[in-house]
Scaffold this motif. Structure first.
Motif, PDB file in Angstrom:
ATOM      1  N   LEU A   8       1.104  -1.233  -0.102  1.00  5.80           N
ATOM      2  CA  LEU A   8       0.055  -0.289  -0.083  1.00  5.80           C
ATOM      3  C   LEU A   8       0.766   1.120  -0.260  1.00  5.80           C
ATOM      4  CD1 LEU A   8      -3.205  -0.986   2.530  1.00  5.80           C
ATOM      5  CD2 LEU A   8      -3.062  -0.107   0.027  1.00  5.80           C
ATOM      6  N   THR A  29      -8.868   0.112   0.070  1.00  3.64           N
ATOM      7  CA  THR A  29      -8.210  -1.554  -0.907  1.00  3.64           C
ATOM      8  C   THR A  29      -8.472  -1.889  -1.613  1.00  3.64           C
ATOM      9  OG1 THR A  29      -6.408  -1.623   1.291  1.00  3.64           O
ATOM     10  CG2 THR A  29      -6.421  -3.551  -0.797  1.00  3.64           C
ATOM     11  N   ASP A  42      -8.552  -0.511  -5.976  1.00  6.80           N
ATOM     12  CA  ASP A  42      -8.136  -2.270  -6.917  1.00  6.80           C
ATOM     13  C   ASP A  42      -9.224  -1.889  -8.205  1.00  6.80           C
ATOM     14  OD1 ASP A  42      -6.628  -3.058  -5.191  1.00  6.80           O
ATOM     15  OD2 ASP A  42      -7.827  -4.667  -4.309  1.00  6.80           O
TER      16      ASP A  42
END
Length: 216
Positions: A7, A52, A56
């Protein structure tokens, strides 16, 4: 630790891609600070997992955006400040202001920092203009959970309820229903054609089912 490193790498790459000129340690420190915010204890849904997931989607459909790195930065910033007790769109306003300040400090061109802040502000109501591919992608990614399969959607609604555990049941049901109705009243939940085709029907079915459960 590998996931955090990944990340952080994604944060640094997006910041660099958007023109940030700060030294690498400063960019990494800012990314670490953001991850700390996304890991705050009051977050049950709006956490690193949500961040996240949004990133994505942005990565998968980056070709739909005019400036994908700006959208990635907006994804990092869109819930950087999150207080379930805040009123109205205070979280989004505060996150937008925070985003512009942080990105400016990191040497991002002022017009880029302002644009990222504008994108963050869109997540308050998820309403975009007709020619705003970056805003559309951010909003589509932020709302991707609405088109989840039943078990995942149920886990999402349970996490939202935990975030608002301080709100009595009756008041929560009324406020949550208002949110669902506002989403259903959007001309389209998902604006980009491939996401609309893949997700729109299932998202509306999930929202309508939850709305019936709240009423019943």
């Amino acid at each position: 630790m590998a996931a955090v490193t990944t990340l952080l790498d994604r944060w640094v790459a997006a910041a660099r891609g958007a023109g940030a000129s700060a030294a690498e340690p400063d960019l990494e420190a800012a990314g670490g600070y953001l991850l700390g915010r996304w890991s705050e204890p009051q977050r049950q849904y709006h956490d690193v997992t949500h961040l996240t997931a949004v990133l994505d989607v942005v990565d998968e459909y980056a070709d739909l955006a005019a400036a994908p790195d700006r959208v990635r930065l907006a994804a990092w910033m869109h819930d950087a400040i999150y207080d379930p007790r805040a009123l109205g769109d205070a979280n989004e306003r505060d996150s937008a202001e925070f985003a512009e300040g942080l990105l400016t400090t990191l040497g991002t061109p002022p017009q880029v920092a302002a644009e990222v802040a504008r994108l963050v502000g869109l997540t308050a109501g998820h309403a975009t203009g007709e020619t705003d591919p970056d805003g559309e992608l951010l909003c589509d990614a932020d709302l991707a959970i609405l088109a989840a399969e039943p078990d995942r959607y149920a886990a999402y609604t349970e996490a939202i309820r935990r975030e608002y555990a301080h709100v009595p049941d009756e008041a929560f049901r009324a406020a949550r229903a208002q949110v669902l109705v506002s989403l259903l009243e959007l001309p389209a939940i998902y604006r980009h054609a491939p996401l609309h085709a893949a997700w729109e029907a299932r998202a509306r079915a999930n929202l309508e089912k939850e709305l019936r459960a709240l009423a019943g």
